[in-house]
Write a protein that holds these residues in place. Structure first.
Motif, PDB file in Angstrom:
ATOM      1  N   PRO A 126      -0.838  -2.915 -10.486  1.00  0.00           N
ATOM      2  CA  PRO A 126       0.467  -2.307 -10.169  1.00  0.00           C
ATOM      3  C   PRO A 126       0.383  -0.784 -10.208  1.00  0.00           C
ATOM      4  O   PRO A 126      -0.386  -0.196 -10.980  1.00  0.00           O
ATOM      5  N   GLU A 127       1.182  -0.137  -9.405  1.00  0.00           N
ATOM      6  CA  GLU A 127       1.151   1.321  -9.324  1.00  0.00           C
ATOM      7  C   GLU A 127       1.499   1.981 -10.656  1.00  0.00           C
ATOM      8  O   GLU A 127       0.991   3.056 -10.976  1.00  0.00           O
ATOM      9  N   ARG A 128       2.336   1.327 -11.454  1.00  0.00           N
ATOM     10  CA  ARG A 128       2.752   1.941 -12.719  1.00  0.00           C
ATOM     11  C   ARG A 128       1.593   2.088 -13.698  1.00  0.00           C
ATOM     12  O   ARG A 128       1.671   2.878 -14.645  1.00  0.00           O
ATOM     13  N   TYR A 129       0.506   1.359 -13.472  1.00  0.00           N
ATOM     14  CA  TYR A 129      -0.667   1.468 -14.339  1.00  0.00           C
ATOM     15  C   TYR A 129      -1.832   2.155 -13.640  1.00  0.00           C
ATOM     16  O   TYR A 129      -2.982   2.059 -14.075  1.00  0.00           O
ATOM     17  N   GLU A 174       3.874  -4.858 -23.325  1.00  0.00           N
ATOM     18  CA  GLU A 174       4.044  -3.615 -22.576  1.00  0.00           C
ATOM     19  C   GLU A 174       3.343  -2.464 -23.286  1.00  0.00           C
ATOM     20  O   GLU A 174       2.755  -1.577 -22.643  1.00  0.00           O
ATOM     21  N   SER A 185       0.360  -0.184 -21.622  1.00  0.00           N
ATOM     22  CA  SER A 185       0.479   1.270 -21.537  1.00  0.00           C
ATOM     23  C   SER A 185      -0.668   1.968 -22.254  1.00  0.00           C
ATOM     24  O   SER A 185      -1.105   3.049 -21.839  1.00  0.00           O
TER      25      SER A 185
END
Length: 383
Positions: free
Chosen positions: A69-72, A116, A120
């Motif tokens: 995913p782009e968030r990671y 989560e 992160s």
């Protein structure tokens, strides 16, 4: 006889392959020009610091963890685009990756089972090439019989304290972290009572001893945990649920992650073909047939990696390990008598390929175990 360019996979984003090709050519023509062709099975000692810098360069420019995913830090790229990148990477003769265990094994496992907070903490450094990982599964009495793991861990003052020994641990000598399958419930046996811990390697209580291989190099290691500590929050999944998490990791290792491994395979086959043409072995109809067969089987391997998931991933592991061992034998055959003699006391690339590939059908799950898994879990046959 040339190695044909692979046919683009269905669903490939228009222009993506060309973008990857141009970027790789430019990146490998400057400060990383000397990295071309470095590393691979039996050669992981080559240019480690340069390849580590290359890993970070890839991450900085968004060419690692493409499917994440782009968030990671990923691109959420479809599998077809990932395939295109791996194939262009091989065509560019780019160096063997030093971060594949993090990107291909533990990263996807953290995505599936992690909190989560864990995602992160651990995923961005993998994507950036800042933290390297190794796999703490096999033990002296628990190789293919992984459920016999004896390494143990207990909670003490808010930390997991680990005692035990792992063996055949690839790249442990350069790793920052290890995902360790260990027994956290001493009253349970076999698959029950196991947990999956994320353990820092550069701490007191962790000792790494290299194992010298037939190639003379030391990519595998023994790892001793003598009171090694990791935070309570570094448990992936629930306590006692380690077997399920570990099997998911093996699914990634034996499935789509082999697309990255095939970078090296394609390059090795090209070298074998080049040598066959130089020595005249390609004129032998029997050897020529074996070369063609090897290329066809590599294409089949690629297609299988695109579709095999779960227990079926054992088919991919069985297939690539048997194929690679045959490639090693073919590498010796095309050299003729010269393949039997070291040059100036050094193994050449194809001799290393032959010696290292003898282990392929043993590590990461022996061929015998893979056949059992396929029979029982995929075909539904009795034990």
């Amino acid at each position: 006889m040339n190695l044909p360019e692979p046919v683009p996979a269905a669903g490939e984003t228009p222009g993506f392959r060309e973008q990857a090709r141009v970027w790789l050519e430019e990146a490998l023509s400057g400060e990383f020009a000397a990295a071309r062709g470095l590393g691979g099975p039996g050669r992981e000692h080559e240019g480690h610091e340069l390849r580590l810098a290359w890993e970070r360069h890839l991450g900085k420019h968004g060419w690692t963890c493409l499917g994440w995913p782009e968030r990671y830090g990923g691109r959420a790229a479809p599998l077809a685009d990932q395939v295109a990148f791996y194939e262009e990477y091989a065509r560019a003769d780019a160096p063997a990756r030093v971060g594949l265990i993090g990107e291909g094994l533990v990263g996807p496992t953290i995505l599936e089972f992690g909190t989560e907070e864990q995602k992160s903490r651990f995923l961005p450094p993998i994507q950036r090439g800042e933290e390297l990982w190794c796999q703490g599964y096999s033990e002296p009495e628990a190789g293919s019989d992984l459920a016999n793991v004896q390494t143990r861990a207990s909670l003490e003052d808010g930390e997991w304290v680990v005692h035990g020994q792992k063996v055949w641990t690839s790249l442990a000598h350069v790793a920052d972290w290890c995902f360790v399958l260990c027994r956290t419930d001493p009253d349970e046996r076999r698959h029950r009572g196991l947990s999956y811990l994320l353990v820092p390697m550069r701490r007191p209580g962790v000792v790494v001893r290299p194992i010298v291989q037939l190639t003379g190099t030391s990519e595998f290691n023994e790892v001793f945990f003598d009171g090694a500590r990791t935070a309570a929050g570094n448990l992936l999944g629930a306590p006692g649920d380690g077997w399920r998490v570990a099997m998911a990791t093996l699914g990634y290792e034996r499935g789509a992650s082999t697309l990255g491994q095939q970078i090296g395979f394609r390059r090795e086959l090209a070298k074998v073909i080049e040598t066959a043409k130089r020595t005249g072995a390609a004129d032998d109809p029997v050897l020529r047939d074996r070369l063609v067969q090897s290329w066809l089987e590599l294409e089949i391997m690629r297609l299988n990696a695109l579709r095999l998931r779960g227990p079926e991933a054992s088919i991919a592991k069985l297939y690539w390990s048997e194929w690679h061992r045959r490639l090693g034998e073919l590498a010796q055959a095309v050299q003729g008598r010269a393949g039997l003699v070291e040059e100036a006391g050094q193994l050449n690339e194809l001799q290393r390929l032959y010696l290292f590939s003898r282990a392929d059908t043993i590590y990461a799950g022996s061929s015998e175990i893979q056949r059992n898994i396929i029979a029982e879990r995929t075909l539904g046959l009795p034990r």
